[in-house]
Design a protein around this motif. Structure first.
Motif, mmCIF file in Angstrom:
data_model
loop_
_atom_site.group_PDB
_atom_site.id
_atom_site.type_symbol
_atom_site.label_atom_id
_atom_site.label_comp_id
_atom_site.label_asym_id
_atom_site.label_seq_id
_atom_site.Cartn_x
_atom_site.Cartn_y
_atom_site.Cartn_z
ATOM 1 N N ASP A 89 0.887 -1.338 0.012
ATOM 2 C CA ASP A 89 -0.202 -0.030 -0.022
ATOM 3 C C ASP A 89 0.868 1.199 -0.073
ATOM 4 N N LEU A 90 1.999 1.105 0.951
ATOM 5 C CA LEU A 90 2.626 2.488 0.724
ATOM 6 C C LEU A 90 3.508 2.756 -0.178
ATOM 7 N N VAL A 91 4.074 1.757 -1.220
ATOM 8 C CA VAL A 91 4.739 2.114 -2.289
ATOM 9 C C VAL A 91 3.695 2.860 -3.431
ATOM 10 N N GLU A 92 2.363 2.263 -3.425
ATOM 11 C CA GLU A 92 1.411 3.038 -4.074
ATOM 12 C C GLU A 92 1.303 4.527 -3.786
ATOM 13 N N MET A 93 1.067 4.650 -2.408
ATOM 14 C CA MET A 93 0.902 5.972 -1.961
ATOM 15 C C MET A 93 2.195 6.882 -2.344
ATOM 16 N N ARG A 94 3.210 6.305 -1.968
ATOM 17 C CA ARG A 94 4.584 7.039 -2.450
ATOM 18 C C ARG A 94 4.756 7.427 -4.085
ATOM 19 N N ALA A 95 4.226 6.382 -4.751
ATOM 20 C CA ALA A 95 4.222 6.545 -6.379
ATOM 21 C C ALA A 95 3.080 7.940 -6.639
ATOM 22 N N ASP A 96 2.283 7.855 -6.023
ATOM 23 C CA ASP A 96 1.187 8.872 -6.076
ATOM 24 C C ASP A 96 1.961 10.466 -5.608
ATOM 25 N N ASP A 97 2.594 10.275 -4.541
ATOM 26 C CA ASP A 97 3.146 11.493 -4.186
ATOM 27 C C ASP A 97 4.155 12.149 -5.149
ATOM 28 N N VAL A 98 4.986 11.015 -5.449
ATOM 29 C CA VAL A 98 6.254 11.349 -6.629
ATOM 30 C C VAL A 98 5.446 12.045 -8.072
ATOM 31 N N ALA A 99 4.399 11.239 -8.527
ATOM 32 C CA ALA A 99 3.887 11.634 -9.757
ATOM 33 C C ALA A 99 3.312 13.063 -9.378
ATOM 34 N N LEU A 100 2.734 13.410 -8.360
ATOM 35 C CA LEU A 100 2.284 14.809 -8.303
ATOM 36 C C LEU A 100 3.175 15.904 -8.420
ATOM 37 N N ARG A 101 4.260 15.635 -7.954
ATOM 38 C CA ARG A 101 5.606 16.548 -8.190
ATOM 39 C C ARG A 101 5.828 17.110 -9.775
ATOM 40 N N SER A 102 5.384 16.232 -10.518
ATOM 41 C CA SER A 102 5.650 16.403 -12.138
ATOM 42 C C SER A 102 4.528 16.785 -12.843
ATOM 43 N N ARG A 115 -6.529 5.372 -1.513
ATOM 44 C CA ARG A 115 -5.582 6.248 -2.141
ATOM 45 C C ARG A 115 -6.554 7.581 -2.602
ATOM 46 N N VAL A 116 -7.400 7.407 -3.302
ATOM 47 C CA VAL A 116 -8.465 8.318 -3.800
ATOM 48 C C VAL A 116 -8.722 9.455 -2.724
ATOM 49 N N ARG A 117 -9.288 8.934 -1.666
ATOM 50 C CA ARG A 117 -9.475 9.931 -0.473
ATOM 51 C C ARG A 117 -8.215 10.675 -0.086
#
Length: 311
Positions: free
Chosen positions: A218-231, A271-273
């Protein structure tokens, strides 16, 4: 001194096998800082393995010396033991060897099997996909009506979008999906997952193994969301990514190859919330405290094993 060391390592192993993973799995703060939480999970896994194997080894070698290096050397060179050797000492030595070989063996086997599965899927996909200019230079297009997006990590990583995904999403949403999958590849999230896949396979009866695997996934998906948002640019990149995740989850479910990392991985609703109502970032002191705790988890069993040799 070694009996006390074995007892301390045993207590630490028991804590890392149940209450500590349970507490981290229930905690709310990992959603605020997935990277720090991932470091803590890795420390729990490494320290737990070191503690349980160390406890068995120390107890098994206790008759041969006052510290683990001394006792191990006396045992290897077949010097007589300073104290009587009981059956439980031989049992502990055997269990330590079996557990170490099982954990390392399952880790190696899981790595080989996963790499083989990914290579097989990669070779098959390379026959089916084609460059997808609409989805970015890195992404390849798979002719499939359902919205699907995933990446296959490895020496030759693949980032794949289905034609259904391209038709379902607009340009900004496709960019968000690609950024999410690119984050998985760039940060090598598959390597963070591998030890916990092996831990779950080696110790299926241990609830902590399942809990740790799910927590890291679960955390790697949240981390990927966070990294994606930066770009991402645009007026509301969080909503853009959330819409893309919902579209992919509603149309494809789990239709991705084994060993792949998909944009629909982990708890989609959570993740969506988290994207639409982001939690406050973890304060810097709390983040450093979590990282310091992870370092301490690794240092404690190491010091317990080595300190008797220095005093």
């Amino acid at each position: 001194m070694l009996p006390a060391t074995a007892l301390a390592l045993g207590v630490l192993a028991a804590l890392l096998a149940w209450p500590v993973p349970a507490a981290l799995a229930r905690a709310r703060w990992p959603r605020r800082d997935p990277l720090a939480a991932l470091v803590c999970w890795q420390a729990i896994g490494l320290a737990g393995g070191l503690a349980i194997i160390g406890a068995l080894l120390v107890h098994g070698l206790a008759p041969w010396g006052h510290s683990l290096p001394e006792a191990w050397w006396h045992w290897v060179t077949r010097q007589p033991s300073a104290e009587p050797v009981r059956g439980d000492h031989w049992v502990a030595q055997t269990l330590a060897a079996v557990l170490a070989l099982e954990l390392l063996g399952v880790l190696a086997l899981s790595g080989v099997r996963t790499a083989r599965t990914r290579r097989r899927h990669r070779e098959m996909l390379e026959l089916l996909v084609r460059p997808g200019a609409a989805a970015g230079d890195e992404a390849l297009l798979l002719d499939h009506p359902a919205p699907v997006a995933f990446c296959i990590p490895g020496a030759r990583p693949l980032l794949v979008l289905s034609s259904g995904m391209v038709a379902e999403l607009d340009g900004a949403q496709l960019d968000a999906v690609v950024a999410h999958e690119r984050a998985h590849l760039r940060e090598h999230h598959h390597l963070l997952l591998l030890p916990f896949v092996a831990w779950r396979a080696a110790l299926p009866v241990l609830p902590a193994a399942e809990r740790a695997h799910d927590g890291v996934r679960d955390l790697v998906e949240m981390r990927a969301d966070d990294v994606a948002l930066r770009s991402l640019s645009g007026p509301d990149p969080r909503r853009t990514l959330a819409v893309a995740i919902v579209a992919a989850a509603g149309g494809a479910g789990g239709q991705v190859p084994d060993g792949a990392l998909a944009v629909t991985g982990g708890p989609v609703a959570v993740r969506v919330r988290r994207l639409l109502a982001p939690p406050d970032p973890l304060p810097t002191p709390a983040r450093w405290a979590a990282l310091a705790g992870a370092v301490a988890l690794l240092l404690v069993p190491t010091l317990l094993l080595l300190l008797p040799a220095l005093v």
